[in-house]
Design a protein around this motif. Structure first.
Motif, PDB file in Angstrom:
ATOM      1  N   ALA A   1      13.886   5.934   7.496  1.00  0.00           N
ATOM      2  CA  ALA A   1      14.308   4.564   7.796  1.00  0.00           C
ATOM      3  C   ALA A   1      13.245   3.574   7.335  1.00  0.00           C
ATOM      4  N   TRP A   2      11.974   3.907   7.530  1.00  0.00           N
ATOM      5  CA  TRP A   2      10.890   3.028   7.068  1.00  0.00           C
ATOM      6  C   TRP A   2      10.929   2.906   5.548  1.00  0.00           C
ATOM      7  N   ASP A   3      11.065   4.042   4.868  1.00  0.00           N
ATOM      8  CA  ASP A   3      11.113   4.031   3.406  1.00  0.00           C
ATOM      9  C   ASP A   3      12.308   3.231   2.893  1.00  0.00           C
TER      10      ASP A   3
ATOM     11  N   ASN B   1       0.847  -1.186   0.000  1.00  0.00           N
ATOM     12  CA  ASN B   1       0.000   0.000   0.000  1.00  0.00           C
ATOM     13  C   ASN B   1       0.886   1.242   0.000  1.00  0.00           C
ATOM     14  N   ARG B   2       0.815   2.032  -1.020  1.00  0.00           N
ATOM     15  CA  ARG B   2       1.585   3.272  -1.095  1.00  0.00           C
ATOM     16  C   ARG B   2       0.640   4.476  -1.170  1.00  0.00           C
ATOM     17  N   SER B   3      -0.529   4.354  -0.567  1.00  0.00           N
ATOM     18  CA  SER B   3      -1.545   5.382  -0.733  1.00  0.00           C
ATOM     19  C   SER B   3      -1.302   6.638   0.082  1.00  0.00           C
ATOM     20  N   HIS B   4      -0.474   6.598   1.101  1.00  0.00           N
ATOM     21  CA  HIS B   4      -0.298   7.779   1.935  1.00  0.00           C
ATOM     22  C   HIS B   4       1.137   7.880   2.431  1.00  0.00           C
ATOM     23  N   PRO B   5       1.747   9.050   2.307  1.00  0.00           N
ATOM     24  CA  PRO B   5       3.148   9.205   2.704  1.00  0.00           C
ATOM     25  C   PRO B   5       3.364   9.440   4.194  1.00  0.00           C
ATOM     26  N   LYS B   6       2.301   9.635   4.966  1.00  0.00           N
ATOM     27  CA  LYS B   6       2.452   9.966   6.388  1.00  0.00           C
ATOM     28  C   LYS B   6       2.564   8.726   7.271  1.00  0.00           C
TER      29      LYS B   6
ATOM     30  N   CYS C   1       3.124   3.846   7.894  1.00  0.00           N
ATOM     31  CA  CYS C   1       3.563   3.122   9.079  1.00  0.00           C
ATOM     32  C   CYS C   1       3.034   3.793  10.335  1.00  0.00           C
ATOM     33  N   ILE C   2       3.094   3.046  11.421  1.00  0.00           N
ATOM     34  CA  ILE C   2       2.639   3.521  12.717  1.00  0.00           C
ATOM     35  C   ILE C   2       3.801   3.356  13.683  1.00  0.00           C
ATOM     36  N   PHE C   3       4.077   4.403  14.443  1.00  0.00           N
ATOM     37  CA  PHE C   3       5.070   4.311  15.510  1.00  0.00           C
ATOM     38  C   PHE C   3       4.310   4.216  16.826  1.00  0.00           C
TER      39      PHE C   3
ATOM     40  N   ARG D   1       9.846  -5.864   1.480  1.00  0.00           N
ATOM     41  CA  ARG D   1       8.596  -5.529   2.167  1.00  0.00           C
ATOM     42  C   ARG D   1       8.750  -5.773   3.663  1.00  0.00           C
ATOM     43  N   THR D   2       8.490  -4.738   4.452  1.00  0.00           N
ATOM     44  CA  THR D   2       8.692  -4.786   5.891  1.00  0.00           C
ATOM     45  C   THR D   2       7.378  -4.533   6.603  1.00  0.00           C
TER      46      THR D   2
END
Length: 193
Positions: free
Chosen positions: A135-137, A8-13, A113-115, A144-145
């Motif tokens: 780091a996530w990117d 899923n690449r729908s949102h950059p946040k 992602c969620i922190f 895939r992580t």
């Protein structure tokens, strides 16, 4: 096992998810205000979720304070777990369930992602959100992580609750609907089960 789908690449946040209970809420609110103070302008990289244990009301003044710098959400857990590790694990799974349901209802974006974090941590750099996001990117660009965090061996193999998790709706659905919780003497044991 989770069925994999295209990333899923729908949102950059990313979503910053602070989990507290009455015993650490005061420290958690100091941390939330500190995070807001570090942020230059309104964040384009992260939104903020306050989640508390079911017997702990929110600190409305801190929510207002943080909302000057972040889009803010808040939720009180419906789960009954208390103590360690049941209380921590229930807050974690309730956080992920909140996210999954809100994304499905199109009330929040499908974050990359969620922190998830707790009151006993603190950023060590003013650009920590950018660093975590990058780091996530970088991890995603290699493979895939789904989870990034400290893998601890004691008191039993688990991922520390301060970690980055995929916001992919397929992952959050699997985590909340199929895994749903843990019944172990440590957190995050679902990674091995």
């Amino acid at each position: 096992p989770m069925k994999t789908r295209p990333l899923n690449r729908s949102h950059p946040k990313m979503l910053l998810c602070l989990q507290t209970w009455a015993g650490d809420q005061k420290q958690g609110m100091k941390l939330a205000r500190f995070i807001a103070d570090l942020q230059q302008g309104h964040s384009e990289l992260a939104d903020f979720l306050f989640i508390t244990r079911k017997d702990c009301p929110h600190d409305v003044e801190t929510i207002k304070y943080v909302s000057r710098k972040f889009n803010v959400f808040h939720h009180v857990s419906k789960r009954a777990g208390t103590g360690w590790p049941a209380g921590c694990n229930d807050l974690f799974f309730e956080s992920m369930n909140w996210l999954h349901c809100m994304v499905a209802a199109k009330k929040v974006p499908a974050y990359k992602c969620i922190f998830t974090f707790e009151a006993d941590g603190v950023p060590l750099a003013s650009n920590w959100i950018q660093e975590f996001s990058a780091a996530w990117d970088a991890a995603q660009s290699k493979r895939r992580t789904f989870v990034m965090g400290a893998y601890l061996l004691a008191p039993g193999p688990h991922i520390n609750g301060n970690c980055l998790l995929s916001g992919d709706p397929a992952f959050t659905r699997w985590l909340t609907k199929e895994v749903g919780g843990v019944h172990s003497p440590a957190g995050g044991r679902w990674l091995r089960e």
